[in-house]
Design a protein around this motif. Structure first.
Motif, short mmCIF file in Angstrom:
data_model
loop_
_atom_site.label_atom_id
_atom_site.label_comp_id
_atom_site.label_asym_id
_atom_site.label_seq_id
_atom_site.Cartn_x
_atom_site.Cartn_y
_atom_site.Cartn_z
N CYS A 50 7.96 10.36 -7.70
CA CYS A 50 6.24 10.61 -6.92
C CYS A 50 6.10 9.90 -9.00
O CYS A 50 4.54 9.27 -9.83
N ILE A 53 6.70 6.07 -9.92
CA ILE A 53 5.57 5.73 -9.47
C ILE A 53 4.92 5.83 -10.56
O ILE A 53 4.28 4.88 -10.86
N LEU A 57 2.87 2.35 -12.55
CA LEU A 57 2.05 2.55 -12.02
C LEU A 57 0.71 2.31 -12.68
O LEU A 57 -0.47 1.76 -13.55
N LEU A 68 -5.24 6.14 -6.15
CA LEU A 68 -4.23 6.74 -6.01
C LEU A 68 -4.33 7.93 -6.28
O LEU A 68 -3.49 9.32 -6.06
N THR A 148 0.49 7.87 -2.00
CA THR A 148 0.18 7.36 -2.74
C THR A 148 1.59 6.22 -2.77
O THR A 148 1.95 6.01 -2.50
N MET A 149 2.63 7.29 -2.67
CA MET A 149 4.01 6.93 -2.06
C MET A 149 4.03 5.66 -0.68
O MET A 149 4.81 4.91 -0.67
N THR A 152 2.04 2.49 -1.80
CA THR A 152 3.65 1.91 -3.14
C THR A 152 4.43 1.06 -2.37
O THR A 152 4.76 0.08 -2.19
N LEU A 156 5.11 -2.63 -2.36
CA LEU A 156 6.55 -2.89 -2.06
C LEU A 156 6.92 -4.40 -0.73
O LEU A 156 7.55 -4.71 -1.51
N ILE A 208 9.27 -3.64 -12.83
CA ILE A 208 9.78 -2.81 -11.94
C ILE A 208 11.33 -3.66 -11.32
O ILE A 208 12.69 -2.64 -10.93
#
Length: 251
Positions: A50, A53, A57, A68, A148-149, A152, A156, A208
């Protein structure tokens, strides 16, 4: 000394995606054969993920940090976002809000690392105390970090399949299936404004890992990350549902 310097140089060259893959590789979930024991889902690797992330982000998705976050005072932060003269200070507030979720879980973990290394024990504790649905509970922090995960991972996956598509379109598509079902009208309305601040594909992919890697390597890394994260999220959502947290919404 040379070997240590070499290892440090190699580590520095790793992309955010590759670091995330390493973190998630540490997650080993153990499930009981019967109901006499508790499922074990390790907390620390997920918190590390996290944090990664956030690092990516916050630099790129200024707007999505608003979505988020688990906002304790959503309206106040929303008005601040709309009327602030500069976006930068606002992002610091939103970054702090997300960090607060992580820190809440870390602080509880520090009280008894042996017990609370298992995120399920956190849910059990707050369920017993009757605090698991409170605004500042660790259970709600875990819920929103999980979402949130999920967002994400979904973004992706879409990017891996449709690298030529506009990021704005991918973000909106992912939002509709992951976060929108859990948002009230304020959060949904804010998203429409925030969507206009989404960076272009190249800016995001460079951040990324595509800056020094081919897009094919980037796609492979995304697929590896997805294969690790998807079953983890499935198990966490299953546990959250058992504790009646899966349907909680923001405003």
């Amino acid at each position: 000394m040379k070997r240590k310097r070499y290892e440090m140089e190699i580590k520095k060259k790793k992309t955010e995606l590759q670091i995330a893959i390493e973190e998630l590789s540490l997650v080993i979930i153990t499930k009981p054969a019967d109901n006499t024991e508790t499922t074990h889902i390790p907390l620390r690797p997920l918190l590390s993920f996290c944090n990664l992330i956030i690092r990516v982000l916050v630099n790129l998705f200024h707007s999505l940090m608003f979505i988020l976050s688990t906002l304790n005072d959503f309206i106040e932060l929303f008005m601040f976002w709309v009327f602030a003269d500069k976006i930068g200070p606002t992002m610091a507030v939103l970054r702090q809000d997300i960090d607060q979720n992580i820190q809440s879980l870390e602080k509880l973990w520090e009280t008894d690392p042996c017990v609370y290394s298992n995120l399920v024990e956190i849910l059990k504790k707050e369920m017993k105390e009757g605090t698991f649905k409170m605004v500042a509970s660790c259970s709600k922090a875990l819920l929103w970090l999980t979402r949130t995960m999920d967002f994400t991972a979904g973004l992706l996956r879409l990017l891996s399949k449709e690298m030529s598509s506009k990021m704005e379109e991918l973000v909106e598509e992912c939002y509709m299936t992951t976060l929108k079902p859990h948002h009230g009208w304020i959060a949904s309305a804010a998203f429409k404004v925030c969507l206009k601040l989404v960076p272009d594909n190249k800016t995001f992919m460079d951040a990324i890992g595509a800056r020094d890697e081919s897009y094919e390597t980037l796609r492979e890394d995304i697929d590896t990350l997805s294969s690790l994260l998807t079953p983890i999220l499935k198990e966490i959502y299953f546990v959250l549902e058992q504790y009646g947290l899966n349907r909680l919404k923001s405003m």
